[in-house]
Design a protein around this motif. Structure first.
Motif, PDB file in Angstrom:
ATOM      1  N   PHE A   1       0.843  -1.205   0.000  1.00  0.00           N
ATOM      2  CA  PHE A   1       0.000   0.000   0.000  1.00  0.00           C
ATOM      3  C   PHE A   1       0.875   1.250   0.000  1.00  0.00           C
ATOM      4  O   PHE A   1       0.639   2.181  -0.773  1.00  0.00           O
TER       5      PHE A   1
ATOM      6  N   LEU B   1      -4.749  -0.115  -2.693  1.00  0.00           N
ATOM      7  CA  LEU B   1      -5.692  -1.005  -2.003  1.00  0.00           C
ATOM      8  C   LEU B   1      -5.727  -2.393  -2.639  1.00  0.00           C
ATOM      9  O   LEU B   1      -5.718  -3.411  -1.942  1.00  0.00           O
TER      10      LEU B   1
ATOM     11  N   SER C   1      -2.397  -4.196  -2.027  1.00  0.00           N
ATOM     12  CA  SER C   1      -2.307  -4.525  -0.612  1.00  0.00           C
ATOM     13  C   SER C   1      -3.138  -5.766  -0.292  1.00  0.00           C
ATOM     14  O   SER C   1      -2.658  -6.704   0.359  1.00  0.00           O
TER      15      SER C   1
END
Length: 170
Positions: free
Chosen positions: A51, A141, A144
């Motif tokens: 991230f 996002l 991640s």
């Protein structure tokens, strides 16, 4: 996998504890949970590091360290993963982020002629910043979550494979 491979690749805890920018974190840096390597801490570290790699800001390592400490995941792995964005990989990654953001916002790509002036920079930032930041957020996002799930799956697969090999060798 991953435990032996990751332990070999991780920097020494003393090196991180004595890092000049990370020393401002003080005694929190000495929490043993930040240095353990298990499935949950490695997967969380991948999530934090990937991230933060998409954050278009300076000192991404410090942000990764603070997030690793907040989520109590492996600190060295989180900090090292930020270096996926380096001077060679940053231009294509951020260009892709801009293109994705433009697609998501349904805005055309603006290719302006480059000038070395403040007026050009301000106009370029007003047109390019929203798609770029949205693309960075979405990619951060997604990468991640993907990194978290992949490390969890690889770790479980590795452990189950070792258990099967142990049962066969008896």
């Amino acid at each position: 996998m991953p435990k032996k491979t990751l332990k070999r690749l991780m920097p020494d805890p003393g090196t991180i504890k004595n890092h000049k920018y990370l020393s401002m974190l003080g005694h929190r840096l000495h929490d043993n949970n930040l240095w353990h390597l298990n499935r949950h801490s490695a997967a969380g570290a991948f999530a934090v590091g990937l991230f933060c790699a998409w954050l278009p800001i300076p000192f991404q390592m410090v942000v990764a360290a603070v997030l690793a400490m907040s989520f109590r995941v492996n600190l060295p792995l989180s900090v090292v993963l930020v270096w996926l964005t380096n001077p060679l990989t940053m231009p294509p990654m951020f260009y892709f982020a801009y293109r994705l953001g433009s697609f998501l916002l349904n805005k055309p790509h603006h290719y302006q002629h480059f000038e070395m002036s403040l007026s050009w920079l301000s106009s370029a930032m007003t047109t390019a910043a929203p798609p770029f930041l949205l693309g960075c957020l979405v990619l951060g996002l997604v990468s991640s979550a993907t990194g978290y799930m992949v490390i969890h799956a690889m770790w479980r697969w590795s452990v189950s494979r070792r258990w099967k090999l142990r049962r066969r060798s008896r």
